[in-house]
Design a protein around this motif. Sequence first.
Motif, PDB file in Angstrom:
ATOM      1  N   LYS A 186       7.091 -32.082   4.890  1.00 60.30           N
ATOM      2  CA  LYS A 186       8.432 -32.564   4.615  1.00 60.30           C
ATOM      3  C   LYS A 186       8.550 -32.993   3.152  1.00 60.30           C
ATOM      4  O   LYS A 186       9.563 -32.732   2.507  1.00 60.30           O
ATOM      5  CB  LYS A 186       8.773 -33.755   5.520  1.00 60.30           C
ATOM      6  N   ASN A 187       7.478 -33.620   2.696  1.00 60.12           N
ATOM      7  CA  ASN A 187       7.481 -34.048   1.293  1.00 60.12           C
ATOM      8  C   ASN A 187       7.532 -32.827   0.361  1.00 60.12           C
ATOM      9  O   ASN A 187       8.208 -32.871  -0.664  1.00 60.12           O
ATOM     10  CB  ASN A 187       6.236 -34.872   0.974  1.00 60.12           C
ATOM     11  N   ILE A 188       6.790 -31.826   0.723  1.00 61.12           N
ATOM     12  CA  ILE A 188       6.772 -30.625  -0.105  1.00 61.12           C
ATOM     13  C   ILE A 188       8.139 -29.992  -0.043  1.00 61.12           C
ATOM     14  O   ILE A 188       8.675 -29.517  -1.061  1.00 61.12           O
ATOM     15  CB  ILE A 188       5.680 -29.670   0.358  1.00 61.12           C
ATOM     16  N   ASP A 189       8.705 -29.934   1.102  1.00 62.15           N
ATOM     17  CA  ASP A 189      10.030 -29.336   1.271  1.00 62.15           C
ATOM     18  C   ASP A 189      11.074 -30.157   0.505  1.00 62.15           C
ATOM     19  O   ASP A 189      12.003 -29.594  -0.079  1.00 62.15           O
ATOM     20  CB  ASP A 189      10.440 -29.292   2.758  1.00 62.15           C
ATOM     21  N   SER A 190      10.940 -31.402   0.513  1.00 61.27           N
ATOM     22  CA  SER A 190      11.900 -32.235  -0.182  1.00 61.27           C
ATOM     23  C   SER A 190      11.707 -32.123  -1.706  1.00 61.27           C
ATOM     24  O   SER A 190      12.624 -32.308  -2.466  1.00 61.27           O
ATOM     25  CB  SER A 190      11.825 -33.682   0.281  1.00 61.27           C
ATOM     26  N   MET A 191      10.634 -31.745  -2.176  1.00 62.20           N
ATOM     27  CA  MET A 191      10.402 -31.563  -3.591  1.00 62.20           C
ATOM     28  C   MET A 191      10.935 -30.213  -4.030  1.00 62.20           C
ATOM     29  O   MET A 191      11.213 -30.012  -5.195  1.00 62.20           O
ATOM     30  CB  MET A 191       8.909 -31.639  -3.885  1.00 62.20           C
ATOM     31  N   GLN A 192      11.080 -29.463  -3.285  1.00 61.66           N
ATOM     32  CA  GLN A 192      11.578 -28.149  -3.714  1.00 61.66           C
ATOM     33  C   GLN A 192      13.013 -28.132  -3.715  1.00 61.66           C
ATOM     34  O   GLN A 192      13.950 -28.382  -3.657  1.00 61.66           O
ATOM     35  CB  GLN A 192      11.149 -27.072  -2.759  1.00 61.66           C
TER      36      GLN A 192
END
Length: 167
Positions: A161-167
């Motif tokens: 989720k964190n990775i997705d939110s960074m993108q």
Amino acid sequence: MMSSEQQNNNNQLVVQNSGSLSFSSHLSKEDEEMSRSALSTFRAKEEEIERKKMEVREKVQLQLGRVEEETKRLATIREELEALADPMRKEVALVRKKIDSVNKELKPLGHTCQKKEKEYKDALEAFNEKNREKVQLITRLMELVSESERLRMKKLEELSKNIDSMQ
């Protein structure tokens, strides 16, 4: 048979008559005849007594002969019985001796068996206890592994989720 009292009376009569014969020569013919009659009666009774005595003696001898024969027969039968029993006694004595010997051997074996049985029960109890402990540990391990996987999956999802939110 004549009673002993009658015999005594007859004997006294004869003694008296014979005594009077020897001392008195003036006996009448009648007295003399009576003396002879009494004497012959006495002799006849004595002969009858003697004859009956002989008959009784013969009967007793016959009985004794039969008793002796029966005693010999019984002795022969006893000897035969003892001869029959003798081989059996030897075999029985041998078997009893073997039984005693086996009993002596069985006693320590029984003690050893009881000791080994106790050791076996103790070992089985220890084995079962360790087995229960192992099952508990495996169950705990499965819980920990499941919890670890769940926590790692949760972490991975968060990271994702964190990775997705960074993108």
